[in-house]
Design an enzyme around this catalytic site. Structure first.
Site, PDB file in Angstrom:
ATOM      1  N   HIS A 123      -6.022   0.955   2.827  1.00 16.69           N
ATOM      2  CA  HIS A 123      -4.890   1.260   3.704  1.00 16.69           C
ATOM      3  C   HIS A 123      -4.572   2.761   3.702  1.00 16.69           C
ATOM      4  CE1 HIS A 123      -3.233  -2.265   5.579  1.00 16.69           C
ATOM      5  NE2 HIS A 123      -2.933  -2.911   4.474  1.00 16.69           N
ATOM      6  N   GLU A 128      -5.603  -2.638  -0.449  1.00 15.07           N
ATOM      7  CA  GLU A 128      -4.461  -1.712  -0.506  1.00 15.07           C
ATOM      8  C   GLU A 128      -4.958  -0.262  -0.581  1.00 15.07           C
ATOM      9  OE1 GLU A 128      -1.881  -3.195   0.322  1.00 15.07           O
ATOM     10  OE2 GLU A 128      -2.518  -5.223  -0.220  1.00 15.07           O
ATOM     11  N   GLU A 171       0.789  -1.235   0.000  1.00 11.53           N
ATOM     12  CA  GLU A 171       0.000   0.000   0.000  1.00 11.53           C
ATOM     13  C   GLU A 171       0.823   1.288   0.000  1.00 11.53           C
ATOM     14  OE1 GLU A 171       0.235  -2.189   2.619  1.00 11.53           O
ATOM     15  OE2 GLU A 171       0.309  -1.147   4.538  1.00 11.53           O
ATOM     16  N   ASN A 172       2.045   1.296  -0.522  1.00  9.63           N
ATOM     17  CA  ASN A 172       2.853   2.519  -0.555  1.00  9.63           C
ATOM     18  C   ASN A 172       2.013   3.731  -0.945  1.00  9.63           C
ATOM     19  OD1 ASN A 172       5.200   0.633  -0.557  1.00  9.63           O
ATOM     20  ND2 ASN A 172       4.464   0.270  -2.639  1.00  9.63           N
ATOM     21  N   GLU A 190      -3.631  -4.005   9.706  1.00 10.31           N
ATOM     22  CA  GLU A 190      -4.000  -5.156   8.878  1.00 10.31           C
ATOM     23  C   GLU A 190      -5.346  -5.766   9.270  1.00 10.31           C
ATOM     24  OE1 GLU A 190      -2.772  -5.468   6.186  1.00 10.31           O
ATOM     25  OE2 GLU A 190      -0.773  -4.572   6.334  1.00 10.31           O
TER      26      GLU A 190
HETATM   27  N1  ARG Z   1       1.103  -4.384   3.954  1.00  9.25           N
HETATM   28  C1  ARG Z   1       0.965  -5.358   2.912  1.00  9.25           C
HETATM   29  C2  ARG Z   1      -0.501  -5.737   2.863  1.00  9.25           C
HETATM   30  O1  ARG Z   1      -1.094  -6.202   3.774  1.00  9.25           O
HETATM   31  C3  ARG Z   1       1.798  -6.577   3.093  1.00  9.25           C
HETATM   32  C4  ARG Z   1       3.276  -6.366   3.181  1.00  9.25           C
HETATM   33  C5  ARG Z   1       3.983  -7.604   3.506  1.00  9.25           C
HETATM   34  N2  ARG Z   1       5.383  -7.430   3.723  1.00  9.25           N
HETATM   35  C6  ARG Z   1       6.144  -8.311   4.366  1.00  9.25           C
HETATM   36  N3  ARG Z   1       7.400  -8.069   4.524  1.00  9.25           N
HETATM   37  N4  ARG Z   1       5.691  -9.421   4.843  1.00  9.25           N
HETATM   38  O2  ARG Z   1      -1.176  -5.466   1.968  1.00  9.25           O
HETATM   39 ZN    ZN Z   2      -2.646  -4.976   4.354  1.00  9.00          ZN
END
Ligand code: ARG
Ligand code: ZN
Length: 888
Positions: free
Chosen positions: A310, A307, A273-274, A329
């Site tokens: 987020h 995403e 989700e950058n 999450e």
């Molecule tokens: N934040 C991301 C998501 O839930 C997942 C990123 C996972 N990164 C990791 N190093 N496990 O959409």
């Molecule tokens: Zn996520």
């Protein structure tokens, strides 16, 4: 131990500096990228003499402080801290108040095989920074509570990198000499480093626009390689739906004028989700009816939503530390579940989510890696991007909603944003906002974040004919879990309850009193949410005219297991008549579970089904009014892992065989009905992703699956015909899967034809690998071994590894072969993978964490392989954490 890597929540201390602005310059080159970073710091509370920055796999070129180059040793040192992944760059002799650091590093994206930090995928540059990938580009305070404004300048060769992207707005572009060009991006929103992203390469965009509720126009772009550009339409549609839904349902508007999504082939997880520059695994974007299945379509829509959502739950309000991962999450999974429920089928989605939780999260809670939704400690944070943090976390959020009501929940969420926009916060902050907005006291609800393990609620009821009262006694049991030896406290468990009379009609619940307390008038409602918060409680319902059947845990109101004194007849009544669809489905699950366990105890190759059982399922199959997708869900029996939890340490292949035997016997008994369902749901209509089409295909394929379990020539021919005539991937791959229940001429030929048809499409090839990896026919390991050398496989590509190796580790006949061959094969793979990509290696190590579920012989075989892994020098922190927890 001095090198103990375990990080503890209780040791959290705020970062002692503020980092206001970050200026980055990337001079991109495959093996020799130069990263220059200028950081403007301010001492936070008191002035300190030194500052620590984190880095991993970096070549340090230079460090300067307030414009003056520093000499190693005198001005800075590189030290080790067992709690920090990588190296610590400690800069000494800081001036008071504010100072500027300039750091230059060199990195090699082309040889970075970890899919973390800056790396290359299909020749393009991309980044993955969550959780701790940013430190693979430059030394940095790489922790989520340091929030800064980023300006990023990208310099690259123009012919190979015509497109240059980063977070925020494009503020400058330049043509440079030597065929180079540059782009400068600026993100006005302060963010932690894990939300940084950079992408460069040969990409094309599908463009569209969305006008927000306040009338702001947002440019939407989905970037992909030229050959995939006609496969991103569904993702774009999903994005627009997500933006609209977040406004309508939660009042959340997008906050920039641009939103980019980039598609990459090599990606460890699903997506990221950058800020304003989401990066997606190609399998979660690309879709055409011919190449993607119904579940791919729904999944793509859900993850595009996830995403995007987020942006508020994760980016605008972020996590203080990684222990709080579920803050973003769990909440965002809850939001994407609701999105899918609102847009597609709520009842189907709920059942799917419960199936997923039971099949994946319950075993995690019962296994060696058990951890609370907010873990108190970890060794490798990557290992905690788990079903517990995500899906059980989402169930906690759902319990808030169940307890506070939809409106109360919304008030709580609004207050959370009002209080914490722009901050990095904790799960306690979320809890407090929810409670404060509603004046609610949910004290032992918070324990759900702190205690691992799946609770069991034991429920018994007594009906008093004379007094017309129903007494319901509930007791909660909290199992011991691998993470702690501490005694567990009773939690607040919302149990949604309804009553049916003997003809299946809903009954009013009347007045309720609790443990002798004053009676509460429930005002004629037919579902009530009972708050179980002590170990044991008794509830009395008055004015119940006849003996009721209890519909317990409606809508799966809490992530618990239910044990009740309901009879088989009660369950059959619920299956037929409950107004709560989840409970209809769950009653069938319980009936099937009993039947499978009976067959397992009998130990015979063939299951003798009782007539009542067959009749109950016959009624479901023949029900013309029921939702087709729902029928297919009722026909999918509890997973082997769920069944194993019921019986404890035993031979998994025997449980698997019993489950198959019941399926087969049911198929025999209902052959005519299944055939009729299969035939009447075949259709050559053009493919459409709507509930009707999805339901029809799901039911048709379920019927075919039952028929295929009989391994009769005429049914195999049917499957082959369905395979050949399919005009969409759902039916093509569904039929292929049915054919591959048996290893014979037909299935081998179909696999070959499928390969010839799709050998140019890596995502479809993942399906092809997966089906073969999961074949339960004897000696399938030989085939899997051969596939490792097949041109369709690629040991560098996470999707391919998951489709072949990880998929194999989830099978029974071959992975659990009693000669240990499956276990040692996986171990070989893990050792190889760990050298290139530790995150993928640790995903493949997860199959060891349930070892206590299996019989002694298998436990010994698994232990021997774990010891082999433990002996390995330079094992990654990711794999080593799992190995050591399994061996504990
Ligand atoms: N934040 C991301 C998501 O839930 C997942 C990123 C996972 N990164 C990791 N190093 N496990 O959409
Ligand atoms: Zn996520």
């Amino acid at each position: 131990m001095g090198d103990d890597r375990t990080v503890h929540l209780k040791d959290y201390a705020p970062y002692p500096f503020l980092l206001h602005d970050v200026f980055l310059t990337f001079e991109l080159h495959p093996e020799n990228t130069r990263v220059e970073s200028r950081l403007q710091f301010e001492h936070s509370t008191k002035d300190r003499d030194s500052i620590d920055l984190y880095g991993e796999a970096l070549e340090l070129v230079s460090v300067s402080l307030n414009g003056k180059a520093l000499a190693a040793e005198e001005g800075y040192v590189i030290v080790k801290d067992s709690k920090v992944v990588g190296d610590v760059l400690r800069i000494k002799h800081l001036p008071p108040q504010t100072f500027t650091l300039e750091i230059v590093t060199k990195i090699s994206p082309a040889t970075n095989t970890t899919c973390e930090g800056l790396y290359q995928s299909s020749g393009n540059f991309c980044t993955q920074c969550e959780a701790e990938g940013f430190r693979r580009m430059t030394f940095f305070p790489d922790r989520p509570d340091v929030m800064s404004k980023y300006t990023t300048r990208i310099v690259a060769d123009k012919s190979t990198n015509p497109v240059l992207l980063s977070n925020g707005n494009l503020i400058a572009q330049e043509e440079l000499g030597d065929g180079k060009h540059s782009a400068t991006w600026q993100d006005p929103f302060p963010k932690p480093s894990y939300l940084f992203a950079l992408v460069a390469g040969k990409l094309v965009a599908l463009e569209d626009a969305f006008t927000t509720c306040s009338g702001k126009k947002v440019d939407l772009k989905i970037w992909t390689t030229d050959k995939n550009k006609d496969k991103v339409g569904w993702a774009m549609e999903s994005l627009k739906r997500a933006m609209k839904w977040d406004e309508d349902r939660w009042g959340r508007e997008y906050d920039l004028n641009i939103f980019n999504i980039v598609v990459v082939d090599d990606f460890n997880m699903g997506a990221m989700e950058n800020k304003s520059l989401n990066v997606f695994n190609s399998r979660l974007v690309l879709a055409t009816p011919e190449t993607a299945t119904d579940s791919d379509y729904i999944h793509i829509q859900g993850v595009i939503g996830h995403e995007y959502f987020h942006n508020w739950t994760g980016n605008r309000v972020t996590c203080r530390d990684w222990f709080q991962l579920s803050l973003k999450e769990g909440l965002t999974v809850f939001r994407d579940q609701e999105f899918t429920s609102d847009l597609n089928s709520r009842l189907v989605k709920r059942i799917e989510d419960v199936q997923f939780l039971r099949q994946n999260q319950y075993p995690e809670d019962a296994g060696a890696m058990a951890h609370p939704v907010r873990p108190p400690s970890y060794e490798a944070i990557d290992n905690f991007y788990s079903c517990t943090v995500y899906e059980k976390g989402a169930e906690i959020i759902r319990m808030y909603e169940t307890l506070l009501g939809k409106e109360g929940f919304r008030k709580g969420l609004d207050l959370y944003f009002e209080r914490h926009d722009g901050q990095a916060v904790t799960c306690d902050d979320f809890y407090r906002a929810m409670m404060d907005a509603n004046g609610y006291d949910g004290r032992n609800l918070f324990l759900w974040y702190q205690q691992a393990g799946t609770p069991t609620v034991e429920l018994s009821s007594q009906y008093d004919e004379d007094k017309k009262t129903l007494t319901v006694r509930m007791e909660q049991q909290l199992p011991a879990t691998a993470d702690t030896s501490e005694e567990k406290q009773p939690m607040l468990i919302p149990v949604a309850l309804g009553l049916l009379d003997s003809s299946g009609k809903e009954m009013a619940l009347g007045r309720m009193s609790e443990d002798g307390a004053e009676a509460v008038d429930l005002g004629g409602v037919t579902t009530t949410v009972i708050r179980l918060m002590r170990k044991q409680q008794t509830f009395v319902f008055e004015g119940i005219p006849s003996r009721p059947v209890l519909s317990i845990l409606r809508g799966f109101s809490a992530p618990v297991k239910i044990r009740s004194d309901r009879t088989e007849q009660d369950l059959m009544l619920l299956l037929s008549y409950d107004s709560d669809a989840y409970n209809r489905w769950d009653s069938a699950q319980t009936l099937a579970k009993e039947e499978i366990l009976k067959a397992w105890r009998a130990g015979a190759g063939k299951a003798e089904l009782r007539a009542e059982f067959i009749d109950a399922f016959r009624k479901v199959v023949a029900d013309k009014n029921a939702d087709k997708h729902f029928i297919s869900q009722v026909l999918s029996f509890p997973s082997v892992s769920e069944l194993l939890e019921e019986v404890g340490s035993t031979d998994p292949t025997a449980v698997f065989a019993a489950r198959n035997a019941v399926e087969k016997s049911l198929a025999e008994a209902l052959e005519r009905e299944m055939l009729e369902v299969f035939t009447s749901n075949r259709s050559s209509e053009a493919y459409k992703v709507d509930n009707e089409g999805i339901g029809r295909r799901a039911l048709m394929l379920t019927a075919l699956r039952f028929l295929s379990s009989l391994n009769k020539p005429e049914h195999n021919e049917r499957a082959l015909k369905a395979f050949k005539e399919a005009n969409n991937m759902t039916e093509q791959v569904g039929a292929l899967r049915c054919l591959c229940k048996n290893d014979n001429e037909l299935s081998r030929k179909a696999l070959e034809d499928f390969y010839q048809q799709w050998k140019h499409d890596d995502l479809v090839l993942c399906q092809w690998l997966r089906i073969q990896a999961q074949m339960e026919t004897p000696n399938n390991l030989d085939k899997v071994r051969r596939l490792l050398d097949h041109e369709a496989f690629d040991l560098k590509n996470p999707n391919k590894i998951y489709s072949l190796i990880l998929a194999f580790s989830r099978t029974y006949t071959n992975f659990h072969a009693i000669d240990g061959s499956g276990y040692s094969f996986i171990t070989d793979c893990i050792l190889k993978l760990d050298k290139s990509n530790p995150q993928v290696a640790s995903a493949c190590t997860e199959c060891f964490t349930s070892l206590r579920m299996y019989d002694d012989v298998r436990q010994q075989l698994l232990t021997a392989q774990l010891q082999r892994l433990a002996k390995e020098e330079n094992l990654s922190g990711n794999v080593s954490e799992i190995v050591h927890k399994c061996l504990k």
